[in-house]
Each structure stands twice: as C-alpha cells, then as structure tokens.
Design an enzyme around this catalytic site. Structure first.
Site, PDB file in Angstrom:
ATOM      1  N   ARG A  31       0.599  -1.011  -0.161  1.00 44.27           N
ATOM      2  CA  ARG A  31       0.063  -0.121   0.052  1.00 44.27           C
ATOM      3  C   ARG A  31       0.889   1.309   0.077  1.00 44.27           C
ATOM      4  O   ARG A  31       1.623   1.125   0.924  1.00 44.27           O
ATOM      5  CB  ARG A  31      -0.600   0.176   1.351  1.00 44.27           C
ATOM      6  CG  ARG A  31      -1.913  -1.554   1.317  1.00 44.27           C
ATOM      7  CD  ARG A  31      -2.328  -1.128   2.757  1.00 44.27           C
ATOM      8  NE  ARG A  31      -2.274  -1.215   3.727  1.00 44.27           N
ATOM      9  CZ  ARG A  31      -1.371  -0.626   4.167  1.00 44.27           C
ATOM     10  NH1 ARG A  31      -1.483   0.947   4.214  1.00 44.27           N
ATOM     11  NH2 ARG A  31      -0.961  -0.537   5.623  1.00 44.27           N
TER      12      ARG A  31
ATOM     13  N   TYR B 152      -1.813  -3.717  -7.037  1.00 42.01           N
ATOM     14  CA  TYR B 152      -1.222  -4.224  -5.694  1.00 42.01           C
ATOM     15  C   TYR B 152      -2.805  -4.108  -5.138  1.00 42.01           C
ATOM     16  O   TYR B 152      -3.431  -3.273  -4.881  1.00 42.01           O
ATOM     17  CB  TYR B 152       0.028  -4.156  -4.988  1.00 42.01           C
ATOM     18  CG  TYR B 152      -0.180  -3.932  -3.043  1.00 42.01           C
ATOM     19  CD1 TYR B 152       0.185  -5.193  -3.385  1.00 42.01           C
ATOM     20  CD2 TYR B 152      -0.399  -3.375  -2.126  1.00 42.01           C
ATOM     21  CE1 TYR B 152      -0.152  -5.671  -2.294  1.00 42.01           C
ATOM     22  CE2 TYR B 152      -0.629  -3.679  -0.448  1.00 42.01           C
ATOM     23  CZ  TYR B 152      -0.390  -5.244  -0.906  1.00 42.01           C
ATOM     24  OH  TYR B 152      -0.322  -6.389   0.183  1.00 42.01           O
TER      25      TYR B 152
ATOM     26  N   LYS C 149      -9.275  -2.787   1.748  1.00 41.62           N
ATOM     27  CA  LYS C 149      -9.258  -1.209   3.048  1.00 41.62           C
ATOM     28  C   LYS C 149     -10.012   0.205   2.497  1.00 41.62           C
ATOM     29  O   LYS C 149     -10.587   0.992   3.285  1.00 41.62           O
ATOM     30  CB  LYS C 149      -8.201  -1.133   2.349  1.00 41.62           C
ATOM     31  CG  LYS C 149      -6.113  -1.750   3.276  1.00 41.62           C
ATOM     32  CD  LYS C 149      -6.919  -2.925   4.350  1.00 41.62           C
ATOM     33  CE  LYS C 149      -5.746  -3.662   4.722  1.00 41.62           C
ATOM     34  NZ  LYS C 149      -6.587  -4.051   5.917  1.00 41.62           N
TER      35      LYS C 149
ATOM     36  N   HIS D  45     -10.205  -1.951  12.003  1.00 43.94           N
ATOM     37  CA  HIS D  45      -9.457  -2.959  11.188  1.00 43.94           C
ATOM     38  C   HIS D  45      -8.754  -3.722  12.208  1.00 43.94           C
ATOM     39  O   HIS D  45      -7.943  -4.051  13.514  1.00 43.94           O
ATOM     40  CB  HIS D  45      -7.951  -1.996  11.284  1.00 43.94           C
ATOM     41  CG  HIS D  45      -6.579  -2.737  10.599  1.00 43.94           C
ATOM     42  ND1 HIS D  45      -5.697  -1.673  10.019  1.00 43.94           N
ATOM     43  CD2 HIS D  45      -6.797  -3.525   9.393  1.00 43.94           C
ATOM     44  CE1 HIS D  45      -4.475  -2.757   9.522  1.00 43.94           C
ATOM     45  NE2 HIS D  45      -5.538  -4.083   9.364  1.00 43.94           N
TER      46      HIS D  45
ATOM     47  N   SER E 217      -0.809  -3.550  10.459  1.00 41.39           N
ATOM     48  CA  SER E 217      -0.366  -4.512   9.325  1.00 41.39           C
ATOM     49  C   SER E 217       0.450  -5.331   9.837  1.00 41.39           C
ATOM     50  O   SER E 217       1.660  -4.739  10.189  1.00 41.39           O
ATOM     51  CB  SER E 217      -0.885  -3.976   7.989  1.00 41.39           C
ATOM     52  OG  SER E 217      -1.116  -2.939   7.551  1.00 41.39           O
TER      53      SER E 217
ATOM     54  N   CYS F 222       0.773  -7.438  11.823  1.00 37.33           N
ATOM     55  CA  CYS F 222       1.417  -7.804  13.548  1.00 37.33           C
ATOM     56  C   CYS F 222       0.966  -8.969  13.897  1.00 37.33           C
ATOM     57  O   CYS F 222       0.727  -9.297  14.927  1.00 37.33           O
ATOM     58  CB  CYS F 222       0.925  -6.558  14.637  1.00 37.33           C
ATOM     59  SG  CYS F 222       2.021  -5.444  14.109  1.00 37.33           S
TER      60      CYS F 222
ATOM     61  N   ASP G  48      -8.845  -9.257   9.219  1.00 44.20           N
ATOM     62  CA  ASP G  48      -9.022  -8.640   9.127  1.00 44.20           C
ATOM     63  C   ASP G  48      -9.916  -6.840   9.278  1.00 44.20           C
ATOM     64  O   ASP G  48      -8.874  -5.676   9.855  1.00 44.20           O
ATOM     65  CB  ASP G  48      -8.356  -8.245   7.903  1.00 44.20           C
ATOM     66  CG  ASP G  48      -7.314  -6.648   7.327  1.00 44.20           C
ATOM     67  OD1 ASP G  48      -6.234  -7.161   7.982  1.00 44.20           O
ATOM     68  OD2 ASP G  48      -7.442  -6.319   5.802  1.00 44.20           O
TER      69      ASP G  48
ATOM     70  N   ARG H  19       1.822 -11.907  -0.501  1.00 40.94           N
ATOM     71  CA  ARG H  19       0.472 -12.521   0.356  1.00 40.94           C
ATOM     72  C   ARG H  19      -0.031 -14.268  -0.649  1.00 40.94           C
ATOM     73  O   ARG H  19       0.037 -14.589  -1.708  1.00 40.94           O
ATOM     74  CB  ARG H  19      -0.543 -11.248  -0.311  1.00 40.94           C
ATOM     75  CG  ARG H  19       0.333 -10.381   0.006  1.00 40.94           C
ATOM     76  CD  ARG H  19      -0.248  -9.563   1.893  1.00 40.94           C
ATOM     77  NE  ARG H  19       0.045  -8.750   2.179  1.00 40.94           N
ATOM     78  CZ  ARG H  19      -0.218  -7.910   2.923  1.00 40.94           C
ATOM     79  NH1 ARG H  19      -1.698  -8.405   3.786  1.00 40.94           N
ATOM     80  NH2 ARG H  19      -0.066  -7.071   3.630  1.00 40.94           N
TER      81      ARG H  19
END
Ligand code: OXD
Ligand code: MN
Length: 602
Positions: free
Chosen positions: A71, A199, A208, A228, A250, A252, A279, A378
């Site tokens: 991102r 992406y 998002k 989130h 993100s 974590c 998420d 990913r």
C-alpha cells in the site's frame, strides 16, 4: 450484457467506459464458468502462472511490478470538500481537483482492453450489515481476487433493486507508474478511484478502501463502526462460546491470532478457537445492548512469509486450493510456492518474486533484498478453506463481542496484557497505540509510529472525530465489551522475544475472557488492570528463553511489570501526539484519561 436495470449502476458503468474507452465491457456474474474462462485467459497472457494442480489444485501465482508491492500511504487521499474533515493524518485533495487529475490519467487508458464490471457485497447479501459495491477494472487479477475476497455476482445487483445506492469503484492499471499512482476516496460521494497500481491493498477496492476508509465514514454518519480487527470465537470446556475482536497494525499477527491453535493442554480440556475474520470487523449495537460484529470479507489476503505448519497451520491449510499467491517464490522442482519461513531448509531450485533464479547460498536472513519471496508477499484464499472457520462466518446477525483487544509491536514499556478501567479508558488506550512499522506499507520498517486503533492508514475522516465516535458508541451500548491491550513482542536487552506468542497467546485470551466474567482477579496499576502472574496458566508451556532455560513464572512476571518511569515518558509521548499531530477534535474524555495516566505515574 448488463446484469441490472439499476439506473445509477448503468450510469456509473457508462461514465467509466466513456472515460477509459475500453474495447469491450464484461459483467462479472460470479459463475464458475466465467471465472474459469478468465483464469485460462490470464494464464495465456502470463498474468498468472498455473501451479502444480495435484498439490495445489486451482492455485495460481502472480507477480506484480517491482515498484508496486505494498500500500502507498503517501499516495492515498481522502477527498472531502473541506480539508479539515480529512483530518491531520490523512493526505487530502480537493474533490474537484482529484476527479480532474484522475480523469486526465485514466482517459482512454482501457483502449483495446476489456473493462470488467464487478458487482460485490461486503457482508452477507441481504443482511443488515451488507453494503454493495461495483468495481470496474481492466485487470483480470483484480476480478479473480475480488471473487475470493468478496461475495460477487448478480445477487448483489438484485439486492440493490432499481434505485438502490452503492459504492462506486474505478480502477485502471495504466502504466503502473509510481509517480502517477493515486488511491483516492470520496466519502461524501461514495466513490473510490485507483490508478497506476495493481497491488491488492490498492486495487481490491472492497477491502481497505471501502470496508475501512469509506465504511468508517458511513459508520460515523449512520451510528456503527468499521474497524481494522480480526474476530475470533473461543469455546470453553462447558460449551459456552465467547467472541473477541482485536486490532493490530498491518502484519502484526492478526491472521495468526484469528486462526490460533490452542496448546494441547487447552484442547485436551475442551477449548476450541474458531475464526470469524482476520482483518476487518463491522460492528453494530444489537437489540440486547451488546456490540455485534461481522467480517464483511469472504477470504483472507494474508502475509505469506513466516507462515508455516507450526506458526499458522490453519492459514497454510487455507492456501492449499483455490488460492492466488502474489509475489511469493516459485519452486521449479514441483511448481509449488515457497517463502521465507515456510520450511527450515532452503529449496535449491527457485525463481524469486521478481522472476529471476534465486541462489539460496546468497540468502542472508537480515538482508530483505536477498529474500526469494517479497516480505509483503500474499496469499488470497477463500475463508471456507480454513479448517477453523467459524460456523457463524455467514451469520446475518454477526457475533456478540465480549472483549475488544488492542495491540502492537513494542519492544519495551507495554506489558503482555492489561485491561482498561472502563470503555472511555479503553478508547484512550486504543487512541494511544503505537507500533513498529512493517512491510505492509511502503517505507522504512521497524520505526515506532502512532497507529490509533490500527486505523491510522484507514480512518476515512478526521482522527479526532473518529475518537469521538468511539466515545459516542460507548454511550449507546448498555453492555459494552471490556477493552484490553496486548503486546506479544516484548524483547530482552539482546533483542530476543520474551513471550512465545502464536498458540500460547491462548493463555492470555483465557485470562481476558475470564476477566470479562469477573472470574479472575487482577492488580490495579497506573495503566489499568494487570494479571497476577499466577493467574495465567502456563501448564505445558514449552518455550526456551534466550538464557537457555524454560520460560517460567518469573519471566511472565517480568513482562507484566509496569515501569512507572517508562510510562511517564509514554504519557508525555501521547500528549505530544495529541497536541502535535491530532491537535483538535480530541474528546474531553480522552484528555481526562491522559491526565489520570500522568498523575498515576508521578
Ligand atoms: C492488509 C494490511 O493487507 O493491513 O491487511 O495492509
Ligand atoms: Mn490489514
């Protein structure tokens, strides 16, 4: 052939086509036949590589351009009429200027190409939570990912009827020119525009862009919350089920916690963990005065590196079919995928994420540029693949939350877990979150930055108003969830992690859920309620700390310690953030919590 009579949808598609001038328009109906056709087309063009269909049925690999791997927060804009409504931590652009700029960039850029129209739903179609989006795109990769991550097809348009409103999403790949990359949000117009990227986080507009940035704005105006957060359910040995939602920045470990496998000691006793989401959580006040949450997505867009049988068996199992991998390495021996951390042994015959042969002998763990898979590579996997997916995954009502957990990567200061004194104090704890940065966003990693409620890159409006919305929501819920903070990432003086994390986080979860029922005590400290070391069950814990001995209760005591001096510094830091960054619109209740923290640490 269009799939709807909804005039607003038809108009949006027509205007998009007028601008981008595609050769043809294809409506995505979500049918297997259509998806198969698109996959075959993408394999032919080289956009997708078909993987070993015996070992990884229906799985594909995709590589993005090297300048397009994460991102891009500094090219992500909130375009509200008034600059101050976007707030101090978002980039802002005037909507008129933004539309003009995007128009210039995208004009004629689908010439000779197909424009796909993807009608999709965030949330179970027909539920009170569900919201419909329509994304137009020139990328098959986007279509195929959206078909995994959201609920796609005609039923979404049918649920709109002739006149219903939806979120407009326009995506054009253009030249993947990083200088002309813009991810623009128009919360006042329910519109998203994304150009010059391919992406996931920038182009799967349901995720998002819609489910967090636009939805957080809708939540503020309509009285609900878009967060989130992962959602998981814990079944206790007596059969009772409890749900928690947890916000971490993100990369974590949200996906790891969401799919946690409890230690054997717990499974033997009859504990079970099920995943509702990894998420995003949309949260509403239920008739019973509790908060109810759904995961609006339908798949996982997870970080691959570090995922293995031991760290996250369930995530790995989720990727075994119908999955699209992005920027992982290709093992040419058997046409499967590989990434750092998947196996201890390095494979010999590998093509790296940029498409070049990779030399395992040159691999240096500390040098990310020698990795075979990109650190932010990913997998896009269907949620239903997950062995521990919750039976409530498709529930229209959602699940009731007993606890909300905040957390981040903090080498020091923040203890393993603590509980806030009440809702408002919990909101303060969330607002004061900071964490070391990761590879999920472009820029330096490992730098401490404030990330309130893990929403810094995702709140679609002024952060101060966002805090105020949390305080307001607290007034609306009769039985609010209890709010906690966790830190799995405490380090010793040599930089070694002090807590095993992963499945052993179950031990902390048990304490949290018992606290929600008042079944376990705690010590009151300057920052909130901290467990007594004896109250966290360490039975069967198998973890060797760096000193070479097994983790024991004295180590637990160490990571539960509150150092008043460090916390006095933390309070100063938070004050600096409030005053220097957010500046205004911070609710009075949070200033009061800050004063209390300062007083408690004197
Ligand atoms: C994600 C992120 O992709 O937070 O989930 O970056
Ligand atoms: Mn995320």
């Amino acid at each position: 052939m269009s799939l709807t009579e909804n005039k607003k949808v038809l108009e949006f598609v027509e205007q998009s086509a007028e601008l981008a001038q595609p050769e043809e328009i294809v409506w995505i109906d979500g049918s297997k036949a259509q998806i198969e056709k698109l996959k075959a087309q993408a394999v032919k063009s080289g956009e997708l590589i078909k993987l070993n269909q015996k070992l990884l049925p229906d799985c594909y690999l995709h590589r993005t351009k090297v300048n397009d791997v994460a991102r891009v927060e500094d090219r992500t804009f909130i375009c509200t009429k008034k600059r101050e409504d976007a707030g101090p931590v978002n980039y802002w652009m005037d909507p008129k200027q933004a539309y003009e700029l995007a128009g210039e960039i995208a004009r004629g850029r689908m010439k000779g190409k197909t424009m796909y129209v993807i009608p999709y739903s965030m949330g179970v179609v027909g539920s009170d939570f569900a919201k419909i989006g329509v994304e137009v795109t020139d990328s098959i990769y986007v279509v195929l990912n959206m078909c995994i991550m959201t609920r796609v097809g005609k039923m979404c348009l049918d649920s709109l009827g002739k006149n219903g409103d939806f979120i407009k999403g326009f995506h054009a790949s253009c030249d993947i020119d990083a200088e002309k990359r813009y991810i623009m949000h128009f919360p006042e117009d329910n519109t998203i525009i994304s150009v010059n990227s391919a992406y996931g986080g920038n182009v799967l507009l349901g995720k998002k862009c819609f489910a967090l940035r636009i939805a957080s704005y809708l939540g503020k105006t309509e009285g609900w919350m878009a967060e989130h957060m992962l959602i998981l359910g814990v079944t206790f040995p007596d059969g009772e089920k409890k749900y928690v939602a947890a916000a971490f920045p993100s990369a974590c470990g949200k996906t790891n916690l969401a799919m946690l496998i409890p230690p054997e000691h717990y499974t033997k006793k009859g504990f079970k963990v099920e995943c509702v989401g990894d998420d995003i959580a949309w949260i509403r006040v239920g008739e019973d005065g509790r908060l109810w949450a759904v995961n609006p997505e339908n798949g996982f867009f997870g970080v691959a590196p570090g995922t293995n049988e031991h760290s996250n068996f369930n995530a790995l199992a989720s990727t075994k079919q119908g999955t699209i991998f992005t920027n992982v390495a290709l093992n040419t021996d058997d046409k499967t995928v590989w990434w750092e951390g998947l196996t201890k042994e390095l494979p010999r015959h590998v093509i790296d994420w940029t498409g070049k042969p990779w030399d395992p002998d040159k691999f240096d763990k500390k040098d990310k540029s020698t990795c075979a898979a990109h650190p932010n590579s990913r997998f896009t996997a269907p949620a239903q693949n997950c062995p521990c997916v919750s039976p409530e995954f498709n529930s229209k009502k959602g699940v009731p939350l007993s606890a909300i957990i905040f957390g981040g990567r903090r080498a020091s200061t923040t203890p393993l877990v603590y509980q806030s004194r009440d809702w408002n104090h919990g909101v303060f704890v969330g607002s004061a979150m900071s964490s070391e940065t990761t590879a999920a966003a472009a820029g330096a990693t490992g730098v401490l930055r404030h990330d309130p409620m893990a929403m810094k890159p995702f709140a679609g409006y002024h952060m101060g108003d966002y805090f105020a919305h949390w305080i307001e929501m607290g007034k609306k819920v009769k039985n609010p969830p209890k709010i906690f903070n966790v830190n799995w990432f405490r380090q010793d003086k040599d930089g070694n992690f002090m807590w095993p994390g992963f499945g052993d986080n179950m031990r902390v979860l048990e304490w949290i859920l018992k606290r929600c029922d008042g079944k376990v005590g705690a010590d009151e400290t300057p920052i909130g309620f901290v467990p007594r070391a004896e109250d966290i069950d360490l039975t069967g814990l198998d973890y060797e700390i760096s000193a070479g001995r097994p983790f024991g209760v004295e180590d637990l005591r160490e990571i539960l310690k509150i150092d008043k001096k460090l916390w006095a510094k933390e309070a100063e830091e938070i004050e600096g953030y409030y005053k220097g960054t957010i500046k205004d619109r911070i609710p009075e209740e949070l200033w009061e919590c800050l004063e209390t923290l300062k007083k408690n640490c004197r």
